[in-house]
Design a protein around this motif. Structure first.
Motif, PDB file in Angstrom:
ATOM      1  N   ASN A  89       0.838  -1.188   0.000  1.00 55.80           N
ATOM      2  CA  ASN A  89       0.000   0.000   0.000  1.00 55.80           C
ATOM      3  C   ASN A  89       0.877   1.243   0.000  1.00 55.80           C
ATOM      4  OD1 ASN A  89       0.560   0.821   2.842  1.00 55.80           O
ATOM      5  ND2 ASN A  89      -0.495  -1.105   3.311  1.00 55.80           N
ATOM      6  N   LEU A  90       0.272   2.398   0.160  1.00 54.12           N
ATOM      7  CA  LEU A  90       1.019   3.652   0.011  1.00 54.12           C
ATOM      8  C   LEU A  90       2.022   3.915   1.131  1.00 54.12           C
ATOM      9  CD1 LEU A  90      -1.724   6.027  -1.418  1.00 54.12           C
ATOM     10  CD2 LEU A  90       0.136   4.891  -2.628  1.00 54.12           C
ATOM     11  N   SER A  91       1.997   3.094   2.191  1.00 53.91           N
ATOM     12  CA  SER A  91       3.043   3.254   3.208  1.00 53.91           C
ATOM     13  C   SER A  91       4.410   2.890   2.632  1.00 53.91           C
ATOM     14  CB  SER A  91       2.737   2.406   4.446  1.00 53.91           C
ATOM     15  OG  SER A  91       2.778   1.024   4.144  1.00 53.91           O
ATOM     16  N   ASN A  92       4.450   2.099   1.534  1.00 49.41           N
ATOM     17  CA  ASN A  92       5.717   1.849   0.836  1.00 49.41           C
ATOM     18  C   ASN A  92       6.358   3.147   0.387  1.00 49.41           C
ATOM     19  OD1 ASN A  92       5.064  -0.801   1.109  1.00 49.41           O
ATOM     20  ND2 ASN A  92       4.975  -1.277  -1.079  1.00 49.41           N
ATOM     21  N   TRP A  93       5.522   4.109   0.091  1.00 47.00           N
ATOM     22  CA  TRP A  93       5.966   5.392  -0.452  1.00 47.00           C
ATOM     23  C   TRP A  93       6.053   6.458   0.643  1.00 47.00           C
ATOM     24  CZ3 TRP A  93       2.287   8.490  -4.158  1.00 47.00           C
ATOM     25  CH2 TRP A  93       2.914   9.646  -4.600  1.00 47.00           C
ATOM     26  N   PHE A  94       5.004   6.555   1.444  1.00 46.25           N
ATOM     27  CA  PHE A  94       4.950   7.619   2.445  1.00 46.25           C
ATOM     28  C   PHE A  94       5.672   7.270   3.742  1.00 46.25           C
ATOM     29  CE2 PHE A  94       0.784   8.738   0.208  1.00 46.25           C
ATOM     30  CZ  PHE A  94       1.385   9.705  -0.570  1.00 46.25           C
ATOM     31  N   GLY A  95       5.891   5.984   4.006  1.00 47.33           N
ATOM     32  CA  GLY A  95       6.615   5.596   5.204  1.00 47.33           C
ATOM     33  C   GLY A  95       5.746   4.854   6.200  1.00 47.33           C
ATOM     34  N   PRO A  96       6.371   4.081   7.117  1.00 43.14           N
ATOM     35  CA  PRO A  96       5.612   3.252   8.062  1.00 43.14           C
ATOM     36  C   PRO A  96       4.820   4.048   9.087  1.00 43.14           C
ATOM     37  CG  PRO A  96       7.963   3.222   8.581  1.00 43.14           C
ATOM     38  CD  PRO A  96       7.833   3.906   7.269  1.00 43.14           C
ATOM     39  N   GLY A  97       5.157   5.322   9.291  1.00 45.62           N
ATOM     40  CA  GLY A  97       4.392   6.145  10.223  1.00 45.62           C
ATOM     41  C   GLY A  97       3.145   6.736   9.612  1.00 45.62           C
ATOM     42  N   SER A  98       2.936   6.496   8.312  1.00 44.97           N
ATOM     43  CA  SER A  98       1.745   6.969   7.620  1.00 44.97           C
ATOM     44  C   SER A  98       0.510   6.207   8.075  1.00 44.97           C
ATOM     45  CB  SER A  98       1.941   6.788   6.112  1.00 44.97           C
ATOM     46  OG  SER A  98       0.720   6.781   5.424  1.00 44.97           O
ATOM     47  N   MET A  99      -0.639   6.854   8.008  1.00 40.74           N
ATOM     48  CA  MET A  99      -1.895   6.181   8.328  1.00 40.74           C
ATOM     49  C   MET A  99      -2.104   4.938   7.475  1.00 40.74           C
ATOM     50  SD  MET A  99      -5.739   7.798   8.399  1.00 40.74           S
ATOM     51  CE  MET A  99      -5.203   9.208   9.345  1.00 40.74           C
ATOM     52  N   PHE A 100      -1.566   4.945   6.246  1.00 40.87           N
ATOM     53  CA  PHE A 100      -1.711   3.782   5.372  1.00 40.87           C
ATOM     54  C   PHE A 100      -1.000   2.563   5.943  1.00 40.87           C
ATOM     55  CE2 PHE A 100      -2.464   7.189   2.229  1.00 40.87           C
ATOM     56  CZ  PHE A 100      -3.651   6.736   1.692  1.00 40.87           C
ATOM     57  N   GLY A 101       0.032   2.787   6.764  1.00 44.03           N
ATOM     58  CA  GLY A 101       0.785   1.683   7.321  1.00 44.03           C
ATOM     59  C   GLY A 101       0.240   1.166   8.632  1.00 44.03           C
ATOM     60  N   LEU A 102      -0.833   1.756   9.139  1.00 40.03           N
ATOM     61  CA  LEU A 102      -1.392   1.385  10.440  1.00 40.03           C
ATOM     62  C   LEU A 102      -2.657   0.565  10.265  1.00 40.03           C
ATOM     63  CD1 LEU A 102      -1.029   4.816  12.296  1.00 40.03           C
ATOM     64  CD2 LEU A 102       0.649   2.965  12.114  1.00 40.03           C
ATOM     65  N   ASP A 103      -2.876  -0.351  11.185  1.00 36.89           N
ATOM     66  CA  ASP A 103      -4.091  -1.166  11.201  1.00 36.89           C
ATOM     67  C   ASP A 103      -4.616  -1.265  12.621  1.00 36.89           C
ATOM     68  OD1 ASP A 103      -4.795  -2.230   8.518  1.00 36.89           O
ATOM     69  OD2 ASP A 103      -2.753  -3.027   8.561  1.00 36.89           O
ATOM     70  N   GLY A 104      -5.859  -1.736  12.733  1.00 34.59           N
ATOM     71  CA  GLY A 104      -6.436  -2.015  14.041  1.00 34.59           C
ATOM     72  C   GLY A 104      -6.522  -0.796  14.936  1.00 34.59           C
ATOM     73  N   SER A 105      -6.149  -0.959  16.205  1.00 33.24           N
ATOM     74  CA  SER A 105      -6.302   0.112  17.205  1.00 33.24           C
ATOM     75  C   SER A 105      -5.416   1.307  16.888  1.00 33.24           C
ATOM     76  CB  SER A 105      -5.990  -0.428  18.604  1.00 33.24           C
ATOM     77  OG  SER A 105      -4.665  -0.930  18.661  1.00 33.24           O
ATOM     78  N   ARG A 106      -4.228   1.072  16.319  1.00 36.89           N
ATOM     79  CA  ARG A 106      -3.341   2.189  15.995  1.00 36.89           C
ATOM     80  C   ARG A 106      -3.945   3.044  14.884  1.00 36.89           C
ATOM     81  NH1 ARG A 106       2.111   0.350  14.205  1.00 36.89           N
ATOM     82  NH2 ARG A 106       2.726   2.520  14.627  1.00 36.89           N
ATOM     83  N   HIS A 107      -4.564   2.397  13.917  1.00 43.16           N
ATOM     84  CA  HIS A 107      -5.215   3.139  12.841  1.00 43.16           C
ATOM     85  C   HIS A 107      -6.394   3.939  13.367  1.00 43.16           C
ATOM     86  CE1 HIS A 107      -8.078   3.439   9.359  1.00 43.16           C
ATOM     87  NE2 HIS A 107      -6.999   3.923   8.811  1.00 43.16           N
ATOM     88  N   ARG A 108      -7.205   3.327  14.227  1.00 42.91           N
ATOM     89  CA  ARG A 108      -8.358   4.042  14.787  1.00 42.91           C
ATOM     90  C   ARG A 108      -7.907   5.242  15.616  1.00 42.91           C
ATOM     91  NH1 ARG A 108     -10.138  -1.353  15.450  1.00 42.91           N
ATOM     92  NH2 ARG A 108      -9.455  -1.394  17.628  1.00 42.91           N
ATOM     93  N   ALA A 109      -6.847   5.070  16.392  1.00 40.01           N
ATOM     94  CA  ALA A 109      -6.355   6.175  17.229  1.00 40.01           C
ATOM     95  C   ALA A 109      -5.862   7.337  16.370  1.00 40.01           C
ATOM     96  CB  ALA A 109      -5.239   5.670  18.140  1.00 40.01           C
ATOM     97  N   ARG A 110      -5.172   7.038  15.275  1.00 39.85           N
ATOM     98  CA  ARG A 110      -4.672   8.104  14.404  1.00 39.85           C
ATOM     99  C   ARG A 110      -5.835   8.838  13.744  1.00 39.85           C
ATOM    100  NH1 ARG A 110       0.239   8.469  11.893  1.00 39.85           N
ATOM    101  NH2 ARG A 110       0.995   7.599  13.859  1.00 39.85           N
ATOM    102  N   ARG A 111      -6.849   8.126  13.313  1.00 40.39           N
ATOM    103  CA  ARG A 111      -8.022   8.771  12.716  1.00 40.39           C
ATOM    104  C   ARG A 111      -8.721   9.673  13.727  1.00 40.39           C
ATOM    105  NH1 ARG A 111     -10.039   7.096   7.735  1.00 40.39           N
ATOM    106  NH2 ARG A 111     -12.032   8.007   8.287  1.00 40.39           N
TER     107      ARG A 111
END
Length: 438
Positions: A89-111
């Motif tokens: 996904n786009l975290s390949n490009w934007f980096g692992p700290g990108s929302m695209f690289g997050l899943d589950g609880s970490r993704h929900r917290a960032r949103r």
């Protein structure tokens, strides 16, 4: 003696689960069709296999492609325990700290952290910025001469997102204005392609991307340090300050800000390019929009934005990956690690949902909410966090241009779609002829 088995009436009935029909062609052939002529390939595959089928393409591997509205809804509403973001996904490009690289609880917290910056009263506060940037950019538009509208729209949307993120202009933002466009053009082409080994990277497109990224991180890390030392940090409302106050690592902040910049201006600019491409060829829609602008209304313009995002879908695919042992989708069972791709463009062209889908007809949305099958920003937990921001920006830019310019209409052939690697834009750049309103 013969013993006859008797079914247990209390037993749970078994279901005959199976896999979706598969496209029968070599993997490389499917990959070329998926990348280079996706719309035609998808139409052929849907005609042959229906609105769910299995393809096998490079980088993504085996994928289930879905455009049936009921099945799409099941994908969008699936839990994070069933489906994660597609990989790659786009975290390949934007980096692992990108929302695209997050899943589950970490993704929900960032949103939850970022959502307030793109909703409610904050949207209203951005209006003056959008109007000012549109007026500044359009000040030098040629009159009576055909020109490409796509590049001016890119500059407007880039300036708007930079000011939204950083809060104030300055030398650093001028540097970012120079870095971001070429970085985005190159990055879109290789966003989903595995990077080569480090010994080859320097002489490849990834080496050039690394140079852009190093320059970007240097500028943003300096702004992060300055924000951290700002005695008024607690009162600041810009997104950079919001992230700095959380204590996030500077490189994670860089990843997320690059994501917001990239996702926050390219797709919106593409949609605006298509908006003017459509209006040039639809004088009746244009005339009604101008009348409404002069009367101070907005309903038809909002309907036009919704219809535009349907008829010229900028992002045509949204992907998920099965993280549960299996995912039951309608009558099909999808195994773990299989990608599930929602074909948004084919959903938007379904005549059972949108009668005469080829027509650009804003009246179909006038006074009504878009149906659940309208998904230009994806759906569910991974719906684009800036969707309302993008809709508002398109609306304000359109209004501002129509207040200040006459757009010439004619019978020019529709511009074909150009796939940039992520987004679809008018192939000729949305060629337009304008004159100032006196």
């Amino acid at each position: 003696m013969t013993i006859t088995a008797v079914a247990n009436p209390c037993a749970t009935p078994t279901r005959d689960w199976s896999s979706p029909p598969r496209v029968r062609a070599p993997k490389l052939v499917q990959g070329v069709e998926f990348a280079a002529c996706r719309r035609r390939a998808m139409r052929n595959w849907i005609k042959r296999h229906g609105r769910i089928f299995d393809i096998n393409v490079p980088f993504f591997g085996r994928c289930v492609v879905v455009s049936d509205p009921i099945l799409v809804r099941a994908v969008c509403t699936a839990s994070a325990e069933q489906l994660h973001n597609v990989a790659p996904n786009l975290s390949n490009w934007f980096g692992p700290g990108s929302m695209f690289g997050l899943d589950g609880s970490r993704h929900r917290a960032r949103r939850r952290l970022l959502a307030p910056a793109f909703h409610g009263q904050r949207l209203e506060s951005y209006e003056k910025v959008i109007v000012a940037e549109t007026m500044r950019e359009s000040a030098n538009w040629p009159e009576g001469e055909e020109f490409r509208i796509l590049e001016p729209m890119n500059r407007i949307t880039l300036n708007v997102i930079l000011l939204t993120i950083f809060g104030a202009d300055g030398a650093e933002l001028e540097e970012l204005r120079a870095i971001v466009p070429p970085y985005m053009r190159l990055g879109q082409l290789v966003a989903f392609v595995p990077a080569p080994p480090s010994r080859l990277r320097r002489r490849s497109p990834w080496g050039r991307l690394d140079e852009f990224r190093k320059a970007f991180d240097g500028i943003v890390c300096a702004l992060i340090a300055r924000a951290g030392a700002d005695s008024a940090l607690g009162e600041r409302t810009d997104i950079l300050a919001l992230l700095v106050r959380t204590g996030m690592a500077p490189l994670d902040i860089c990843d997320e800000l690059l994501t917001l910049i990239g996702a926050g201006h390219e797709t919106t600019a593409s949609a605006l390019g298509w908006a003017f491409e459509r209006l040039r060829r639809h004088p009746d829609v244009l005339a009604e929009l101008v009348r409404e602008v002069d009367e101070g209304g907005s309903d038809f313009r909002r309907a036009t934005v919704v219809e535009l995002l349907r008829v010229r879908t900028v992002i045509d695919v949204a992907g998920r990956r099965v993280c549960a042992p299996e995912f039951d989708l309608g009558g099909w069972r999808i195994p773990q690690d299989r990608a599930v791709l929602v074909r948004i463009a084919d959903l938007h062209e379904n005549p059972e949902i949108f009668p005469h889908p080829e027509r650009f007809d804003p009246h179909r949305f006038r006074g009504t909410r878009p149906p659940a099958a309208w998904l230009p920003f994806g759906g569910g937990a991974r719906r684009c966090i800036g969707a309302e921001f993008a809709i508002a920006e398109i609306d304000i830019v359109l209004r501002t241009v129509l207040q200040n310019f006459h757009i010439q209409t004619d019978a020019a052939a529709d511009e074909k779609s150009h796939f940039r690697g992520i987004s679809h834009t008018p192939k000729l750049g949305g060629r337009l002829v304008v004159n100032r309103r006196r």
